[in-house]
Design a protein around this motif. Structure first.
Motif, PDB file in Angstrom:
ATOM      1  N   THR A 391       0.866  -1.189   0.000  1.00 26.13           N
ATOM      2  CA  THR A 391       0.000   0.000   0.000  1.00 26.13           C
ATOM      3  C   THR A 391       0.905   1.242   0.000  1.00 26.13           C
ATOM      4  O   THR A 391       2.063   1.151   0.421  1.00 26.13           O
ATOM      5  CB  THR A 391      -0.950  -0.046   1.242  1.00 26.13           C
ATOM      6  N   PRO A 392       0.415   2.377  -0.478  1.00 26.32           N
ATOM      7  CA  PRO A 392       1.277   3.566  -0.466  1.00 26.32           C
ATOM      8  C   PRO A 392       1.636   3.990   0.959  1.00 26.32           C
ATOM      9  O   PRO A 392       0.851   3.795   1.881  1.00 26.32           O
ATOM     10  CB  PRO A 392       0.411   4.644  -1.122  1.00 26.32           C
ATOM     11  N   ASP A 444      12.904   3.627  -3.615  1.00 24.94           N
ATOM     12  CA  ASP A 444      14.032   4.328  -2.993  1.00 24.94           C
ATOM     13  C   ASP A 444      13.628   4.951  -1.663  1.00 24.94           C
ATOM     14  O   ASP A 444      12.639   5.676  -1.596  1.00 24.94           O
ATOM     15  CB  ASP A 444      14.536   5.429  -3.942  1.00 24.94           C
ATOM     16  N   GLU A 445      14.448   4.701  -0.661  1.00 26.69           N
ATOM     17  CA  GLU A 445      14.117   5.238   0.668  1.00 26.69           C
ATOM     18  C   GLU A 445      14.664   6.640   0.846  1.00 26.69           C
ATOM     19  O   GLU A 445      15.735   6.963   0.350  1.00 26.69           O
ATOM     20  CB  GLU A 445      14.735   4.347   1.735  1.00 26.69           C
ATOM     21  N   GLU A 446      13.910   7.467   1.520  1.00 26.03           N
ATOM     22  CA  GLU A 446      14.352   8.826   1.827  1.00 26.03           C
ATOM     23  C   GLU A 446      14.377   8.969   3.341  1.00 26.03           C
ATOM     24  O   GLU A 446      13.535   8.383   4.039  1.00 26.03           O
ATOM     25  CB  GLU A 446      13.352   9.848   1.259  1.00 26.03           C
ATOM     26  N   LEU A 447      15.299   9.773   3.779  1.00 30.36           N
ATOM     27  CA  LEU A 447      15.382  10.024   5.212  1.00 30.36           C
ATOM     28  C   LEU A 447      14.044  10.596   5.697  1.00 30.36           C
ATOM     29  O   LEU A 447      13.417  11.363   4.976  1.00 30.36           O
ATOM     30  CB  LEU A 447      16.500  11.066   5.446  1.00 30.36           C
ATOM     31  N   GLU A 448      13.619  10.310   6.830  1.00 29.51           N
ATOM     32  CA  GLU A 448      12.399  10.802   7.484  1.00 29.51           C
ATOM     33  C   GLU A 448      11.110  10.238   6.912  1.00 29.51           C
ATOM     34  O   GLU A 448      10.246   9.797   7.647  1.00 29.51           O
ATOM     35  CB  GLU A 448      12.309  12.341   7.444  1.00 29.51           C
ATOM     36  N   SER A 451      10.049   4.863   2.361  1.00 29.62           N
ATOM     37  CA  SER A 451       9.964   4.487   0.943  1.00 29.62           C
ATOM     38  C   SER A 451       8.556   4.741   0.417  1.00 29.62           C
ATOM     39  O   SER A 451       7.603   4.819   1.195  1.00 29.62           O
ATOM     40  CB  SER A 451      10.310   3.006   0.791  1.00 29.62           C
ATOM     41  N   PRO A 452       8.404   4.863  -0.899  1.00 31.64           N
ATOM     42  CA  PRO A 452       7.073   5.187  -1.442  1.00 31.64           C
ATOM     43  C   PRO A 452       6.021   4.090  -1.206  1.00 31.64           C
ATOM     44  O   PRO A 452       4.853   4.396  -1.016  1.00 31.64           O
ATOM     45  CB  PRO A 452       7.329   5.381  -2.940  1.00 31.64           C
ATOM     46  N   THR A 453       6.463   2.838  -1.240  1.00 32.63           N
ATOM     47  CA  THR A 453       5.501   1.746  -1.025  1.00 32.63           C
ATOM     48  C   THR A 453       5.900   0.957   0.212  1.00 32.63           C
ATOM     49  O   THR A 453       7.090   0.741   0.452  1.00 32.63           O
ATOM     50  CB  THR A 453       5.508   0.784  -2.237  1.00 32.63           C
ATOM     51  N   GLN A 454       4.912   0.555   0.981  1.00 33.30           N
ATOM     52  CA  GLN A 454       5.207  -0.303   2.131  1.00 33.30           C
ATOM     53  C   GLN A 454       4.587  -1.673   1.899  1.00 33.30           C
ATOM     54  O   GLN A 454       3.513  -1.789   1.326  1.00 33.30           O
ATOM     55  CB  GLN A 454       4.729   0.332   3.428  1.00 33.30           C
ATOM     56  N   MET A 455       5.311  -2.679   2.369  1.00 33.77           N
ATOM     57  CA  MET A 455       4.862  -4.049   2.117  1.00 33.77           C
ATOM     58  C   MET A 455       4.849  -4.840   3.422  1.00 33.77           C
ATOM     59  O   MET A 455       5.782  -4.731   4.226  1.00 33.77           O
ATOM     60  CB  MET A 455       5.827  -4.716   1.131  1.00 33.77           C
ATOM     61  N   ALA A 456       3.772  -5.609   3.611  1.00 27.92           N
ATOM     62  CA  ALA A 456       3.730  -6.531   4.749  1.00 27.92           C
ATOM     63  C   ALA A 456       3.673  -7.939   4.191  1.00 27.92           C
ATOM     64  O   ALA A 456       2.916  -8.207   3.256  1.00 27.92           O
ATOM     65  CB  ALA A 456       2.497  -6.259   5.611  1.00 27.92           C
ATOM     66  N   VAL A 457       4.495  -8.827   4.750  1.00 31.90           N
ATOM     67  CA  VAL A 457       4.462 -10.235   4.331  1.00 31.90           C
ATOM     68  C   VAL A 457       3.979 -11.051   5.525  1.00 31.90           C
ATOM     69  O   VAL A 457       4.634 -11.103   6.563  1.00 31.90           O
ATOM     70  CB  VAL A 457       5.865 -10.707   3.883  1.00 31.90           C
TER      71      VAL A 457
END
Ligand code: SAH
Length: 462
Positions: A391-392, A444-448, A451-457
């Motif tokens: 999800t975003p 790509d991860e940015e400080l603070e 990342s744009p998308t988060q994933m749960a497995v």
């Protein structure tokens, strides 16, 4: 039962050309449920009447069915029903399809026609019968029969002899009868599937969209199967009412444009495929598959053995099918694929027995109050070994130059979550349904902001 079609169009014997049946002959056709006979009680220059007599064989009807009394004692052999529509399409198929080799100019020609049907059952009585035919321009004359002449106090039956008068092309009259007879009868002798949606749209072309009872007609024609009815109605919506599926399509493109600089979509899919393989998932269901981006990758990869795409949008599934068709895959690869139209907040027996479910950029399209229904369907009833949800991450939105501040990435998103909101939800779901959960960042991860998308497995705890 008997259908007669008469015309005073001149020369009236043109009716024979249109029906592809010579007025001087009596012809019989063998159908799977009986015999159809076509003959002309009158045929001259001024007046021509064609008759279709359907002689249903009640024994043929019961052969493959359970032998209950109801299977033997019913009105099927005597009334106009879906058998009649089948007879029309088989015996008058050329006329129904609007083709006439010898006199093609007749096909589009409106002609004065009188169709008489004995007898037609109307579930909905005289009112419904009129409401079906009168908006199509018919002058309707009805004769209703008592339930039993010897017991008038029992009242009227649902059976009518119906006379329909109109000045229209013959193919249109046949299309109206083809669709509306089973609608009046409110029954069909065969199982309805996706093909019936196509038939309804084909035979309803040019009139069904504008019919005031189009919803009821569609529901009854498709035997009230919600999934099929919804698919048909989506295509019958007025052109000026935005089609919900096409709005979704535009919004998808907008979202893709926002995320494009990162080619985030591809990174997400690569990540999903990697996680599926790490978890030995060979049978995968893609819930909310959209236009099949993940399905395409899975289908091309020999690792995966069974691949199913599920989406509520018929249009998305159609697009998926077209896109996958273009891959020209060998037959054995095709056989791995299945597409199912279904809503994710309802249990569906077809979505069982998979190693893993992928739910990629879908939960944010569900209304928050429906999310718990989705959780139960997926984690309690479907219960695959592995579930991947992406999800975003709303915190990241500030990094999208083209996205106005405070807006979500897609107009259909009901919510977008921060990392802590998503992790809280995932952990609660895991605890409730006995799944362990791990998180991954995608893109790509940015400080603070992360990342744009988060994933749960999620992995099942046995
Ligand atoms: N997973 C795809 C598509 C994401 S867009 C991808 O990553 O490209 C979200 C999809 O979820 C849309 O295709 C939408 O039709 C579908 N969807 C939304 N609500 C749904 C529901 N209740 N049941 C099934 N599908 C749903």
């Amino acid at each position: 039962m008997l259908l007669t079609i008469a015309t005073t169009h001149q020369p009236a014997t043109d009716l024979g050309y249109l029906l592809h049946k010579h007025p001087n002959r009596c012809q019989s056709f063998s159908l799977s449920f009986g015999e159809a006979h076509v003959f002309y009680p009158e045929a001259n220059n001024e007046q021509c009447t064609a008759a279709l007599l359907l002689d249903i064989n009640p024994i043929k009807l019961v052969r493959k069915r359970t032998l209950t009394l109801d299977a033997y004692v019913n009105d099927r052999p005597y009334v106009a029903s879906s058998f009649f529509s089948v007879a029309i399409s088989q015996v008058f198929g050329t006329a129904l399809g609007g083709r006439c080799k010898d006199k093609p100019e007749l096909v589009e020609t409106p002609m004065p026609l009188v169709a008489k049907i004995s007898v037609l059952p109307s579930h909905g009585g005289e009112g419904f019968l009129r409401e079906l035919f009168e908006p199509l321009g018919y002058q309707v004359t009805l004769q209703n029969y008592p339930l039993d002449e010897t017991f008038p106090e029992w009242g009227q039956s649902k059976y009518f002899t119906v006379e329909l008068q109109n000045t229209i092309p013959l193919s249109l009259l046949l299309s109206h009868l083809y669709v509306l007879i089973p609608v009046l009868d409110n029954n069909k002798h065969y199982w309805v599937n996706e093909d019936e949606v196509e038939k309804l749209l084909r035979h309803g072309e040019g009139w069904l969209k504008e019919h005031p009872l189009k919803e009821e007609i569609t529901k009854r024609y498709l035997k009230r199967q919600y999934r099929l009815t919804r698919a048909a109605l989506a295509q019958l919506t007025e052109p000026n009412e935005p089609d919900p599926d096409s709005v979704e399509e535009i919004h998808d493109k907008e979202e893709a444009a926002v995320e494009k600089p990162l080619s985030l979509n591809q990174q997400r899919l690569n990540c999903v495929v990697a996680v599926l393989k790490q978890n030995n998932a060979k049978k995968v269901v893609d819930l909310g598959c959209g236009q099949g981006n993940l399905l395409k990758m899975l289908l091309k990869d020999n690792y995966f053995e069974q691949i199913t795409g599920v989406d509520v949008s018929y249009r998305a599934l159609e697009i998926t099918k077209e896109r996958l068709d273009r891959l020209h895959l060998p037959r054995n690869q095709w056989d791995k694929l299945q597409l199912i139209q279904s809503g994710l907040t309802y249990t569906d027996k077809r979505i069982a027995g998979y190693d893993a479910a992928a739910v990629i950029e879908v939960i944010e399209h569900l209304d928050l109050p429906r999310l718990s229904a989705f959780e139960r369907v997926l984690f309690e009833f479907t219960r695959p070994q592995t579930v991947i949800v992406t999800t975003p991450n709303i915190e990241y939105n500030v990094k999208f130059a083209s996205l106005p501040a405070g807006t979500l990435r897609h107009k259909d998103h009901r919510f977008e979550w921060t990392r802590s909101q998503f992790q809280k939800w995932s952990k609660e779901v895991g605890e409730k349904f006995s799944y362990s959960v791990e998180f991954q960042n995608v893109g790509d991860e940015e400080l603070e902001v992360g990342s744009p998308t988060q994933m749960a497995v999620f992995s099942i705890i046995n």
